[in-house]
Design a protein around this motif. Structure first.
Motif, short mmCIF file in Angstrom:
data_model
loop_
_atom_site.label_atom_id
_atom_site.label_comp_id
_atom_site.label_asym_id
_atom_site.label_seq_id
_atom_site.Cartn_x
_atom_site.Cartn_y
_atom_site.Cartn_z
N SER A 27 0.85 -1.19 0.00
CA SER A 27 0.00 0.00 0.00
C SER A 27 0.89 1.24 0.00
O SER A 27 1.22 1.80 1.04
CB SER A 27 -0.93 -0.01 1.22
OG SER A 27 -1.82 1.07 1.18
N LEU A 28 1.29 1.66 -1.19
CA LEU A 28 2.18 2.81 -1.35
C LEU A 28 1.51 3.88 -2.20
O LEU A 28 0.61 3.60 -2.99
CB LEU A 28 3.49 2.39 -2.01
CG LEU A 28 4.38 1.39 -1.27
CD1 LEU A 28 5.57 1.01 -2.15
CD2 LEU A 28 4.86 1.96 0.04
N GLU A 29 1.96 5.10 -2.05
CA GLU A 29 1.56 6.19 -2.91
C GLU A 29 2.76 7.11 -3.09
O GLU A 29 3.80 6.94 -2.43
CB GLU A 29 0.37 6.95 -2.35
CG GLU A 29 0.66 7.72 -1.08
CD GLU A 29 -0.55 8.53 -0.61
OE1 GLU A 29 -1.68 8.14 -0.93
OE2 GLU A 29 -0.34 9.56 0.06
N LEU A 30 2.62 8.08 -3.97
CA LEU A 30 3.69 9.05 -4.21
C LEU A 30 3.34 10.37 -3.55
O LEU A 30 2.18 10.80 -3.58
CB LEU A 30 3.90 9.27 -5.70
CG LEU A 30 4.29 8.07 -6.55
CD1 LEU A 30 4.53 8.51 -7.99
CD2 LEU A 30 5.50 7.35 -6.00
N GLN A 31 4.34 11.00 -2.97
CA GLN A 31 4.23 12.39 -2.53
C GLN A 31 5.20 13.20 -3.37
O GLN A 31 6.41 13.07 -3.22
CB GLN A 31 4.54 12.53 -1.03
CG GLN A 31 3.40 12.12 -0.13
CD GLN A 31 3.64 12.50 1.32
OE1 GLN A 31 4.68 13.05 1.66
NE2 GLN A 31 2.68 12.21 2.17
N ARG A 73 -0.32 14.34 -3.80
CA ARG A 73 -0.42 12.91 -3.55
C ARG A 73 -0.93 12.22 -4.81
O ARG A 73 -1.89 12.67 -5.43
CB ARG A 73 -1.36 12.61 -2.40
CG ARG A 73 -0.90 13.08 -1.04
CD ARG A 73 -1.92 12.80 0.04
NE ARG A 73 -2.38 11.42 0.00
CZ ARG A 73 -3.64 11.05 -0.26
NH1 ARG A 73 -4.56 11.97 -0.50
NH2 ARG A 73 -3.97 9.78 -0.27
N ALA A 74 -0.26 11.12 -5.18
CA ALA A 74 -0.65 10.38 -6.38
C ALA A 74 -0.72 8.90 -6.05
O ALA A 74 0.18 8.35 -5.42
CB ALA A 74 0.34 10.63 -7.51
N GLN A 75 -1.81 8.24 -6.47
CA GLN A 75 -2.00 6.81 -6.25
C GLN A 75 -1.37 6.04 -7.40
O GLN A 75 -1.63 6.31 -8.57
CB GLN A 75 -3.48 6.49 -6.14
CG GLN A 75 -4.14 7.14 -4.93
CD GLN A 75 -5.65 6.94 -4.90
OE1 GLN A 75 -6.25 6.63 -5.92
NE2 GLN A 75 -6.26 7.13 -3.74
N ILE A 76 -0.54 5.05 -7.06
CA ILE A 76 0.21 4.29 -8.06
C ILE A 76 -0.72 3.29 -8.75
O ILE A 76 -1.41 2.51 -8.09
CB ILE A 76 1.39 3.56 -7.40
CG1 ILE A 76 2.32 4.59 -6.72
CG2 ILE A 76 2.17 2.74 -8.42
CD1 ILE A 76 3.36 3.96 -5.82
#
Length: 316
Positions: A163-167, A217-220
């Motif tokens: 469960s990762l996302e980008l900042q 914030r971006a969802q991968i």
């Protein structure tokens, strides 16, 4: 920007009671299931709670016995109705105290079977087993074995590794036009072959006082298997009409003469030098406008060795 754990992807397991850490049952990197034991804690407070429950259990037994005897005495006018009501209130108070004691032990993780065993055997066991509230991976162990901990001290941090996302950090003037659903093409720093794609989820409406940037914030959606939390990434916002074309890492393209080439793999040991027409470059990958089909494999390492072998072949 940076790959980070998505909100809600980590759980900090804390100690409800003060005590001494008797056994540490997990280590960082371990995969645990829900309700799996994490640590064992020796607590004098737990000893007290067990004693209170046994005391309340005995008080309830005596109060109910007095109430039943009062009902029999009332039939022969041995006591008044007022006395019987008083005994009924005593039994009710004892029953409520008993339920409260059981609830405290359940809050600590005791099952109904364990509470019943305590009541039947009256054996004290002042060691509390702290269990995982959810499945996950142990990211951090915040205590040492035999250390003393206070109530609500952190013991273990669990997380979902997938469960990762980008900042992402953008200059304020570039961030103003960013909206939910915008695409972000990204690569981990130093790994141009590990390409990924994300979609903008939210934009934090403030400028960081230190970096003077706006956080996005971006969802991968693609490429999370190539990431670990904490990895730095470089990304490009994609705007305008969508198009589909092959793209290759910068390391795959080599200049020979006046043309650009990539080495396309034909089989396990054979590569073909193929001229290509390169298009846009995002800092790590080239768009291939002509010369390469989607799905074809190209060499991304050892390209100069392949070029040398090709040139030696041309010279006989």
């Amino acid at each position: 920007g940076q790959a980070v754990r998505a909100p809600g992807a980590t759980t900090t397991v804390k100690s409800i009671l003060e005590g001494r850490l008797e056994r540490l049952l997990v280590a960082p990197g371990d995969t645990v299931t829900r309700r799996q034991p994490l640590v064992e804690l020796h607590s004098h407070r737990l000893h007290e709670l067990q004693g209170f429950l046994l005391r309340d259990s005995e008080a309830l037994r005596l109060a109910e016995a007095r109430l039943e005897a009062g009902r029999q005495l009332l039939e022969v006018e041995g006591i008044s109705q007022v006395e019987l009501d008083r005994r009924g209130h005593e039994a009710l108070a004892a029953r409520l105290a008993m339920k409260n004691g059981e609830a405290e032990l359940r809050d600590l993780g005791y099952s109904d079977a364990e509470i019943q065993q305590l009541l039947e055997t009256t054996d004290f066991h002042p060691v509390l087993t702290v269990r995982a509230p959810t499945a996950g991976v142990v990211l951090e162990v915040a205590v040492q074995q035999f250390a003393w901990v206070q109530a609500y001290d952190a013991l273990v941090v669990l997380g979902d590794p997938e469960s990762l996302e980008l900042q992402l950090q953008l200059p304020p003037d570039e961030a103003t036009g960013v909206g939910r659903g915008d695409l972000v093409e990204f690569v981990p720093v130093g790994r141009p072959e590990a390409w990924g794609l994300a979609k903008v989820a939210t934009r934090v409406p403030q400028v960081d006082a230190t970096t003077r940037t706006v956080t996005v914030r971006a969802q991968i959606t693609h490429g999370s298997e190539n990431l670990l939390s904490g990895v730095f990434v470089e990304g490009n916002l994609i705007r305008g009409a969508a198009s589909q074309a092959p793209s290759v890492p910068e390391s795959a393209v080599i200049r020979m003469g006046s043309s650009d080439y990539v080495f396309v793999r034909l089989d396990a040991e054979t590569f073909e030098a193929r001229p290509v027409s390169v298009g846009r470059f995002n800092g790590s990958r080239y768009e291939i406008q002509e010369g390469l089909e989607l799905g074809e494999e190209v060499a991304v390492q050892g390209v100069f060795l392949l070029k040398s072998a090709l040139l030696r072949g041309e010279e006989g």
